[in-house]
Design a protein around this motif. Sequence first.
Motif, PDB file in Angstrom:
ATOM      1  N   ASN A 166      -5.172  -0.685  -6.679  1.00  0.00           N
ATOM      2  CA  ASN A 166      -5.684  -1.219  -5.415  1.00  0.00           C
ATOM      3  C   ASN A 166      -5.383  -0.288  -4.241  1.00  0.00           C
ATOM      4  O   ASN A 166      -4.726  -0.675  -3.263  1.00  0.00           O
ATOM      5  N   TRP A 167      -5.910   0.909  -4.309  1.00  0.00           N
ATOM      6  CA  TRP A 167      -5.637   1.970  -3.338  1.00  0.00           C
ATOM      7  C   TRP A 167      -6.115   1.645  -1.925  1.00  0.00           C
ATOM      8  O   TRP A 167      -5.644   2.237  -0.961  1.00  0.00           O
ATOM      9  N   PHE A 168      -7.049   0.722  -1.786  1.00  0.00           N
ATOM     10  CA  PHE A 168      -7.683   0.400  -0.516  1.00  0.00           C
ATOM     11  C   PHE A 168      -6.973  -0.712   0.246  1.00  0.00           C
ATOM     12  O   PHE A 168      -7.368  -1.045   1.367  1.00  0.00           O
ATOM     13  N   PRO A 170      -3.890  -2.267   2.366  1.00  0.00           N
ATOM     14  CA  PRO A 170      -2.737  -1.799   3.144  1.00  0.00           C
ATOM     15  C   PRO A 170      -1.398  -2.116   2.480  1.00  0.00           C
ATOM     16  O   PRO A 170      -0.467  -1.306   2.562  1.00  0.00           O
ATOM     17  N   GLY A 171      -1.303  -3.240   1.805  1.00  0.00           N
ATOM     18  CA  GLY A 171      -0.054  -3.602   1.141  1.00  0.00           C
ATOM     19  C   GLY A 171       0.269  -2.756  -0.071  1.00  0.00           C
ATOM     20  O   GLY A 171       1.386  -2.820  -0.600  1.00  0.00           O
ATOM     21  N   ASP A 172      -0.705  -1.959  -0.523  1.00  0.00           N
ATOM     22  CA  ASP A 172      -0.500  -1.067  -1.669  1.00  0.00           C
ATOM     23  C   ASP A 172      -0.583   0.398  -1.253  1.00  0.00           C
ATOM     24  O   ASP A 172      -0.908   1.271  -2.058  1.00  0.00           O
ATOM     25  N   GLN A 173      -0.260   0.667   0.011  1.00  0.00           N
ATOM     26  CA  GLN A 173      -0.323   2.029   0.533  1.00  0.00           C
ATOM     27  C   GLN A 173       0.993   2.491   1.142  1.00  0.00           C
ATOM     28  O   GLN A 173       1.041   3.569   1.723  1.00  0.00           O
ATOM     29  N   LYS A 174       2.041   1.691   0.980  1.00  0.00           N
ATOM     30  CA  LYS A 174       3.291   2.004   1.668  1.00  0.00           C
ATOM     31  C   LYS A 174       4.474   2.018   0.706  1.00  0.00           C
ATOM     32  O   LYS A 174       4.430   1.416  -0.363  1.00  0.00           O
ATOM     33  N   ARG A 175       5.524   2.665   1.144  1.00  0.00           N
ATOM     34  CA  ARG A 175       6.762   2.744   0.387  1.00  0.00           C
ATOM     35  C   ARG A 175       7.411   1.365   0.267  1.00  0.00           C
ATOM     36  O   ARG A 175       7.379   0.554   1.187  1.00  0.00           O
ATOM     37  N   ASP A 176       7.996   1.121  -0.903  1.00  0.00           N
ATOM     38  CA  ASP A 176       8.786  -0.082  -1.164  1.00  0.00           C
ATOM     39  C   ASP A 176       7.990  -1.378  -1.107  1.00  0.00           C
ATOM     40  O   ASP A 176       8.561  -2.461  -0.958  1.00  0.00           O
ATOM     41  N   THR A 177       6.669  -1.306  -1.238  1.00  0.00           N
ATOM     42  CA  THR A 177       5.843  -2.504  -1.312  1.00  0.00           C
ATOM     43  C   THR A 177       4.770  -2.305  -2.374  1.00  0.00           C
ATOM     44  O   THR A 177       4.362  -1.182  -2.666  1.00  0.00           O
ATOM     45  N   GLY A 178       4.295  -3.397  -2.934  1.00  0.00           N
ATOM     46  CA  GLY A 178       3.135  -3.398  -3.809  1.00  0.00           C
ATOM     47  C   GLY A 178       3.187  -2.406  -4.956  1.00  0.00           C
ATOM     48  O   GLY A 178       4.249  -2.135  -5.536  1.00  0.00           O
ATOM     49  N   ALA A 214      -2.265   9.911  -4.648  1.00  0.00           N
ATOM     50  CA  ALA A 214      -2.132  10.413  -3.275  1.00  0.00           C
ATOM     51  C   ALA A 214      -1.186   9.530  -2.469  1.00  0.00           C
ATOM     52  O   ALA A 214      -0.378  10.021  -1.672  1.00  0.00           O
ATOM     53  N   ILE A 215      -1.276   8.227  -2.685  1.00  0.00           N
ATOM     54  CA  ILE A 215      -0.387   7.296  -1.990  1.00  0.00           C
ATOM     55  C   ILE A 215       1.052   7.504  -2.430  1.00  0.00           C
ATOM     56  O   ILE A 215       1.976   7.521  -1.603  1.00  0.00           O
ATOM     57  N   LEU A 216       1.268   7.679  -3.733  1.00  0.00           N
ATOM     58  CA  LEU A 216       2.632   7.894  -4.250  1.00  0.00           C
ATOM     59  C   LEU A 216       3.253   9.143  -3.639  1.00  0.00           C
ATOM     60  O   LEU A 216       4.429   9.148  -3.265  1.00  0.00           O
ATOM     61  N   ALA A 217       2.468  10.211  -3.534  1.00  0.00           N
ATOM     62  CA  ALA A 217       2.992  11.454  -2.966  1.00  0.00           C
ATOM     63  C   ALA A 217       3.363  11.270  -1.507  1.00  0.00           C
ATOM     64  O   ALA A 217       4.365  11.821  -1.027  1.00  0.00           O
ATOM     65  N   SER A 218       2.570  10.492  -0.778  1.00  0.00           N
ATOM     66  CA  SER A 218       2.849  10.253   0.634  1.00  0.00           C
ATOM     67  C   SER A 218       4.051   9.342   0.824  1.00  0.00           C
ATOM     68  O   SER A 218       4.892   9.579   1.689  1.00  0.00           O
ATOM     69  N   ALA A 219       4.139   8.300   0.006  1.00  0.00           N
ATOM     70  CA  ALA A 219       5.202   7.304   0.176  1.00  0.00           C
ATOM     71  C   ALA A 219       6.532   7.733  -0.437  1.00  0.00           C
ATOM     72  O   ALA A 219       7.590   7.317   0.032  1.00  0.00           O
ATOM     73  N   TYR A 220       6.486   8.574  -1.470  1.00  0.00           N
ATOM     74  CA  TYR A 220       7.712   8.956  -2.183  1.00  0.00           C
ATOM     75  C   TYR A 220       7.799  10.478  -2.379  1.00  0.00           C
ATOM     76  O   TYR A 220       7.868  10.963  -3.512  1.00  0.00           O
ATOM     77  N   PRO A 221       7.836  11.236  -1.298  1.00  0.00           N
ATOM     78  CA  PRO A 221       7.963  12.698  -1.442  1.00  0.00           C
ATOM     79  C   PRO A 221       9.328  13.114  -1.958  1.00  0.00           C
ATOM     80  O   PRO A 221       9.517  14.269  -2.339  1.00  0.00           O
ATOM     81  N   ASP A 222      10.272  12.185  -1.990  1.00  0.00           N
ATOM     82  CA  ASP A 222      11.594  12.457  -2.542  1.00  0.00           C
ATOM     83  C   ASP A 222      11.641  12.206  -4.046  1.00  0.00           C
ATOM     84  O   ASP A 222      12.646  12.508  -4.700  1.00  0.00           O
ATOM     85  N   ALA A 234      -7.962  10.270  -0.260  1.00  0.00           N
ATOM     86  CA  ALA A 234      -6.690  10.454   0.431  1.00  0.00           C
ATOM     87  C   ALA A 234      -5.991   9.132   0.685  1.00  0.00           C
ATOM     88  O   ALA A 234      -6.621   8.075   0.745  1.00  0.00           O
ATOM     89  N   CYS A 235      -4.686   9.194   0.852  1.00  0.00           N
ATOM     90  CA  CYS A 235      -3.912   8.021   1.231  1.00  0.00           C
ATOM     91  C   CYS A 235      -4.412   7.507   2.575  1.00  0.00           C
ATOM     92  O   CYS A 235      -4.522   8.259   3.543  1.00  0.00           O
ATOM     93  N   GLY A 236      -4.741   6.207   2.636  1.00  0.00           N
ATOM     94  CA  GLY A 236      -5.208   5.611   3.877  1.00  0.00           C
ATOM     95  C   GLY A 236      -6.672   5.854   4.163  1.00  0.00           C
ATOM     96  O   GLY A 236      -7.142   5.565   5.269  1.00  0.00           O
ATOM     97  N   ALA A 237      -7.444   6.356   3.180  1.00  0.00           N
ATOM     98  CA  ALA A 237      -8.872   6.604   3.400  1.00  0.00           C
ATOM     99  C   ALA A 237      -9.638   5.312   3.658  1.00  0.00           C
ATOM    100  O   ALA A 237     -10.721   5.335   4.240  1.00  0.00           O
ATOM    101  N   ALA A 238      -9.091   4.182   3.216  1.00  0.00           N
ATOM    102  CA  ALA A 238      -9.729   2.888   3.441  1.00  0.00           C
ATOM    103  C   ALA A 238      -8.651   1.820   3.583  1.00  0.00           C
ATOM    104  O   ALA A 238      -7.550   1.956   3.046  1.00  0.00           O
ATOM    105  N   THR A 239      -8.986   0.776   4.308  1.00  0.00           N
ATOM    106  CA  THR A 239      -8.040  -0.331   4.499  1.00  0.00           C
ATOM    107  C   THR A 239      -8.662  -1.685   4.180  1.00  0.00           C
ATOM    108  O   THR A 239      -8.017  -2.718   4.343  1.00  0.00           O
ATOM    109  N   ASP A 240      -9.919  -1.683   3.742  1.00  0.00           N
ATOM    110  CA  ASP A 240     -10.583  -2.919   3.344  1.00  0.00           C
ATOM    111  C   ASP A 240     -11.797  -2.561   2.501  1.00  0.00           C
ATOM    112  O   ASP A 240     -12.061  -1.389   2.232  1.00  0.00           O
ATOM    113  N   MET A 241     -12.567  -3.585   2.121  1.00  0.00           N
ATOM    114  CA  MET A 241     -13.694  -3.362   1.225  1.00  0.00           C
ATOM    115  C   MET A 241     -14.758  -2.469   1.847  1.00  0.00           C
ATOM    116  O   MET A 241     -15.227  -1.504   1.233  1.00  0.00           O
TER     117      MET A 241
END
Length: 380
Positions: A166-168, A170-178, A214-222, A234-241
């Motif tokens: 579910n890349w699109f 917002p709850g699945d685009q951030k660190r420590d969530t989803g 892409a989201i994993l690389a952005s959220a977890y570069p460590d 890209a990470c954040g390319a979309a936020t809804d349908m």
Amino acid sequence: MAEALRLTRAGKLGAATRLIQSTLSASPQRHGMARSDASAASAETMLRGLSAAPLALPAPGTKRQPDTRPKAQPKPGKAARSPVAPGIGSFVEHEPAGQAGALGYALYLPARPSRGLPLVVMLHGCSQTPADFARGTGMNRLAEELGFIVVYPSQPVSANIARCWNWFKPGDQKRDTGEPAQIAALTRQIVAEHDADASRVYVAGLSAGGAAAAILASAYPDVYAAVGIHSGLACGAATDMMSAFSAMRDGSRQTKHGNRTGRFVPVITFHGDSDSTVHAINSTHIVAHAAGQADRPLTITQDRGDKLAGRTYTRARHSTADGDVQIEQWTVHGAGHAWSGGNAAGSYTDASGPDASRAMVAFFLSHSLSVSAAEPGVSG
């Protein structure tokens, strides 16, 4: 697309499929790249996902429609072992653990001892399974040859009916969530259980899996030392349908970060310039964004390759003054939405293209984290 969604929710998938196909085919030519109509199979897979979720990315490619029916699962606590040839490593499917939010996965361990080996996390596309993705990419064969571990997280139909990440959302685009938190937790679990090299952990994916990578690389570069994105966004390319449809069709310059530690994550992309499911301009946007985030000046060199009786490609490399390649972009000419150089035994592959799996692994193994950055549990 609102009318397509209404038809889908009313159960009129055929009419909705035809509407989306006619909308995409009527879109103006952009960016000087060829387009073809989305296949009925891809559109219907997308619509089945829409009926249960805000958006499901169309099944990668147009080769065929895989069977997405749930497969029989072993009893809780058991692992289903896939047959392997004598002298070859093990490929084992694991059910989700008991804790909430845990993912099922398939794991390939090469025949050599796993202690200190790199780890590659492979994220499948829509309608695919870990076993199917492993067959198509041939990553297990490379793992045996070169010596690394491969884990294939599995997206359950309960999370997305078309098995898309579910890349699109917002709850699945951030660190420590989803989903990012689930995949990162599984990554750390495999590193700990098999004493893998935490400084050489990489993530790659196809289509929705590429967008999730892409989201994993952005959220977890460590956690991830480098990322491979095949036919993704890209990470954040979309936020809804609606923005997801737009980004897939025409690209999106909109991007955003998770909770970054400030580390630049090297990236390699592959994309067919005749992809009618996710437009190749998305890879250009990924690369442009990465170049803007690089912590050192980069010089671009470009070469064009020919494959005997196969596809030509253009490769652009962004390198530091000392020759370290930080960004690598492969554009496969005439290719659609499929894994380049893949095996026809898996779904959505293009055997005539350059070998994306081998190119990604070569790129990955040239990068690693510092010891401090790779410590498990580091939080950005």
